[in-house]
Scaffold this active site. Sequence first.
Site, short mmCIF file in Angstrom:
data_model
loop_
_atom_site.label_atom_id
_atom_site.label_comp_id
_atom_site.label_asym_id
_atom_site.label_seq_id
_atom_site.Cartn_x
_atom_site.Cartn_y
_atom_site.Cartn_z
N SER A 175 32.44 37.20 26.70
CA SER A 175 33.41 37.13 27.73
C SER A 175 33.55 38.83 28.02
CB SER A 175 34.87 36.74 26.77
OG SER A 175 35.75 36.57 28.14
N ASP A 186 32.65 29.98 29.06
CA ASP A 186 33.14 31.09 28.27
C ASP A 186 32.55 30.86 26.91
OD1 ASP A 186 34.74 33.01 26.58
OD2 ASP A 186 35.76 33.47 28.47
#
Length: 741
Positions: free
Chosen positions: A77, A223
């Site tokens: 991320s 993600d």
Amino acid sequence: MPENARRLLAALVAAWTVSIAGQAPPPAPAPAPGAPPHRPRIGLVLSGGGARGVTHLGVLKELERLHVPIDCIAGTSMGAVVGGLYASGMSTDEIEKVLLGADWEEIFTDRPPRRELTFSRKEDDRRYVVGFVAGLDSRGFHVAKGLIPGQQLSLLLQTLTLPVARVRDFEGLPIPFRCAATDIVTGDKVILSGGSLASAIRASMSLPAIFAPVERDGRLLVDGGLVDNLPVDAARAMGADVVIAVDIGTPPLKRDQLTSPLAVSSQMIAILMQKNVEASSAQADILLRPDLKGFSSMNFRHAAPLVAVGEEAVEASAPGLERLALPPEAYAAWRRRVDERRPQPPTVDFVSVEGASPRGAAAIRKYIRTAPGRPLEPATLERDLTRIYNSGSYDLLDFRMAQEGGKEGVVIQAKPSPMGPVQLRLGLRLSTDFQRQSDAGVLAGLRWTRLNGLGLEWKTDAELGLNRRLDTELRQPLDRRGRWFVAPVAEYQSLLDDVFLGEDVARYRASRADVGLDLGFNLGHYGEVRVGPRWGHDRFSPEIGQSEIFQDFSVSTGGWSLKAILDHLDAPDLPSRGYLLDVDAYFARRYMGSEVSYNRAALAWHGFATRGRHTLSAGLSAGTALGSDLPVYEWFWVGGFDSFAGYQRGQLLGPYYAVARLGYTYRLADLPIVVGRGVYLMAFTDAGNAWLTTASIAARTLRYSGTLAIATSTKFGPLIFGYSYAKGGFDQVTLTMGKRF
């Protein structure tokens, strides 16, 4: 936003970590340049954490000061963003400039600067909820897979990683790199080790339901924090002997904070994340957990202090890190080897387009300014992609470097919007003065685009509520650049209006149907001018009471319409900079079928200037009959929060009017970027009136009002609550929600 909701959203942005079957890591690669055999190979692992990721920059800066070399990097991320940019060869100063200088509001709303939007998209901005689009094609209706397609984020990453765009194996980067993503179909962990560095980073931070997933090699990726927010195993797989891991995740709530189902849900996610991160952190040799108390994962606007927090975390662990440091000469040699591995942008021999139809490719080429025979310029390519994206025909734009016949060039990869050629937009509005006048409405808009090679578009807008509207037009550009256009138009509206006679009020429904043909000229991205004939029919009928001035009647109209608009505002709602100029004139003539000849012209101008949290605004609106005998059904209706606060709409009425406004706005607080822009305190004063004749226009006849209001800008439009007091003892409390159309 309630604290519990903010923490839940923060936990999302921090990239939730849940127990999902992981993918086996790849075998360890051979030692990379920059890691001499006489010292341990050092790996750096950076976790996800939203805005808290700026902390990673401080960690890198302090490691550089200590002369600790980094031989490989793994991230998830926001950790993938910082780690990937550093691995590409960017310096910490360059990364700091990006992280703290980027307009994260534009990036996370996926909206380019409004000045870059076409005028047609600016019009839609003012009317419709930004980001909500449904599409229709031969397969049926479609909605976006995320609130944000991610084009602005992708474009930023593509531009920043342009020097390494030809590197397809992340082992070949100045510093070897890996990042974690999640296959949203299977739940598998995916360690990305090659392909486009920009798309790998983008996939690693594609927060589910917020950012649209990224498709790579047949997988739909989101993600990486869902499966591995601290990918220590990826660093080990790259051959790291010593792993420095930085955890910037959000800790679980305390018992006294578990006061609602939302808080309990947030706690469950935080516990799962903590357990997964703890399992990974146990494999690290050195674990850094910066003191992030009081820092939100959502607040990118005030993330600058996090650099110092990262530096302090390294300083606190300096004794354990100093044993990994190199002498100055050895560290300088390592740094040189890293810098030498960073390639330079190539010379472009050709530019081609793929992923679009022949008609679409031809339309794309008119936006391209990247010239063959010159070194590839990131800024120029960025503007090219932005112009193409702003056309609204493509969901995402990417590029890749390619070799063809011994020449190297740029291939622009266009992904047509999954919404299809027919798109639906929605707008919402609710307003009330808690007295006589309230309004609620839903606006729906259909856009049928790309109907021919020149960009023919069919636009239809319909309002349902107390007021009803239906507008439709075919807009046909006359040249490739779309500067000139013709537009057959048809409009219908049925509005409820109040007529004031002292304390008596009569309510009328005014209906109008028009058809026309406009010839128009585009003023770049800023506006347009259009002129053309109009024919129509008006009907004015009482619903409650009846005024002596206004009777039940219908009338035919015909004449010439002139409209001009310049929109240079930075935001459609509660702008802080720029100006809006709107001119609307109509010249009714008997020879065009009108029952009476007259002139009617209106002008509105609003300007805004901001410094820091302070915004000054000024506005002027006026209407005139231009010396003609303006029929009563064409008089100007003045009043209401947006026109002359303190008076109700129609309370001031006449063939001439003018209202000037001076205002001040203070930005009280910032909202999380995915929610809105801010909370504002507003104050403004109005001065003006409506007159029956030009002879009655004088300073002594002016009316005045003052207003105080609190407002917030959200994804669904502004929310404004205000109190106004006007000359004559009139006062008004107003609440408006949603778009104003």
